[in-house]
Scaffold this motif. Sequence first.
Motif, mmCIF file in Angstrom:
data_model
loop_
_atom_site.group_PDB
_atom_site.id
_atom_site.type_symbol
_atom_site.label_atom_id
_atom_site.label_comp_id
_atom_site.label_asym_id
_atom_site.label_seq_id
_atom_site.Cartn_x
_atom_site.Cartn_y
_atom_site.Cartn_z
ATOM 1 N N CYS A 92 1.052 -1.346 -0.076
ATOM 2 C CA CYS A 92 -0.070 0.110 -0.086
ATOM 3 C C CYS A 92 0.837 1.276 0.204
ATOM 4 C CB CYS A 92 -0.799 0.049 1.132
ATOM 5 S SG CYS A 92 -0.209 0.411 2.636
ATOM 6 N N GLY A 93 2.171 1.187 0.590
ATOM 7 C CA GLY A 93 2.811 2.596 0.677
ATOM 8 C C GLY A 93 2.387 3.383 1.669
ATOM 9 N N GLN A 94 1.441 3.149 2.461
ATOM 10 C CA GLN A 94 0.929 3.991 3.413
ATOM 11 C C GLN A 94 0.888 3.526 4.867
ATOM 12 O OE1 GLN A 94 -0.464 6.960 2.317
ATOM 13 N NE2 GLN A 94 -0.076 6.192 0.225
ATOM 14 N N CYS A 95 0.982 2.233 5.011
ATOM 15 C CA CYS A 95 0.699 1.744 6.566
ATOM 16 C C CYS A 95 2.323 1.684 7.107
ATOM 17 C CB CYS A 95 0.467 0.141 6.258
ATOM 18 S SG CYS A 95 1.587 -1.047 5.606
ATOM 19 N N CYS A 98 4.965 -0.477 5.463
ATOM 20 C CA CYS A 98 5.379 0.113 4.294
ATOM 21 C C CYS A 98 6.605 1.415 4.761
ATOM 22 C CB CYS A 98 4.300 0.623 3.394
ATOM 23 S SG CYS A 98 3.617 -0.729 2.610
ATOM 24 N N CYS A 106 3.197 -5.519 4.813
ATOM 25 C CA CYS A 106 2.388 -4.615 4.660
ATOM 26 C C CYS A 106 0.866 -4.884 5.273
ATOM 27 C CB CYS A 106 2.199 -4.255 2.989
ATOM 28 S SG CYS A 106 0.628 -3.164 2.566
ATOM 29 N N ALA A 107 0.269 -3.973 5.875
ATOM 30 C CA ALA A 107 -1.119 -4.203 6.566
ATOM 31 C C ALA A 107 -2.052 -4.597 5.573
ATOM 32 C CB ALA A 107 -1.552 -2.905 7.316
HETATM 33 ZN ZN LIG Z 1 1.360 -1.162 3.284
#
Ligand SMILES: [Zn+2]
Length: 375
Positions: A92-95, A98, A106-107
């Motif tokens: 996701c690049g957000q959790c 990441c 990654c979540a």
């Molecule tokens: Zn993630």
Amino acid sequence: MTSSRGAVLRGADQPYVLETVEINAPRPDEVLVRVVATGLCHTELLARKGMFGPKFLPAILGHEGAGVVEQVGSAVTAVVPGDHVVLSFDSCGQCRACARGLPTSCASFELLNLTGTRADGTGSARDADGNPLTSRWFGQSSFSEFALATARNVAKVDKGAPLELLGPLGCGVQTGAGAVLNQLRLAAGESVVIFGVGAVGLSAVLAARLSGAGEIVAVDLSPARRELALDLGATRAVDGADPDLARLLVTQGRFDASLDTTGVGTVMATAVNVLDRPGSCVLLGAGRDTLTVHPTVLSGRSVTYGFEGGSIPSIFIPRLVDLWQRGLFPFDRLIRTYPLAEINQAEADAAAGVAIKPVLLMHDHPSGSWALPRT
Ligand SMILES: [Zn+2]
Ligand SMILES: [Zn+2]
């Protein structure tokens, strides 16, 4: 929309059928890739068996794609049309994971890779009748001439390397090699035992040899795979069916490191029990079994699970390509190529162990083992 020829799996007991499918145009963060070749991974066999839910099929599978960027969404800056890429798992690049550079934790790993949809539940392909297909398998669904991925799960690679070979770096090879190079981080002279030497385990053998490991023991039920492991750098090969396996393994001392690719409960426990103290085990198999050991067995030992070898694809995959180009990581020895039209034969050969790592070529080539000049 882009028309594409894709291999569609409509039922657990049905063969793959080549169909014309329609692929969506890329969203702002997405990348349309013209696929050159795609590896067939063991996880595809699990998808057929219904492991990912009753609504999973019909699906376009395939998660070891390699190809050329055709079109990019408005927000994509990492690649441009014409770049050569390997498609890997999505994140996701957000959790928090990441943000810490751990995309394999990654979540949203399961959501983005194993459901076959985007995070918002949508797919990106339809069949000729306009019906939706599961089409985001590992963020790519690359058993198709075109695949829609995201900026995060394409890894740009050197244009000098043959795309026909590189797809398996996106999952199977990355998993085995990454477990050794990213997770175990073997030091020169350390010993390692690898349980199960299919594509993942043999990639680990290659990486262990590259690390300068001392003893590299390969355990497998198949004489042919044990033979290949010895050829690729294992120093000893042991029959996994030996009733005295654990005792046999430690006759030359316990191991600094172990890897399990089988997911079989008793084998995973053996992988922990044969460790020295300190010692590290990475588990890579994922069936229905659980690992059961007495807690004191873990004193001085660490055990972890290694989704995708703990790698960051955009860094690790180009590194593996470079090592292959230098002749230090001959993973091409694992590959047997098939035209996409022979996908059912490729699957049967993988299930029977005849082919270690089948790779499907999207454009017609004769099937056979890939032969490349060595540098
Ligand atoms: Zn993630
Ligand atoms: Zn895989």
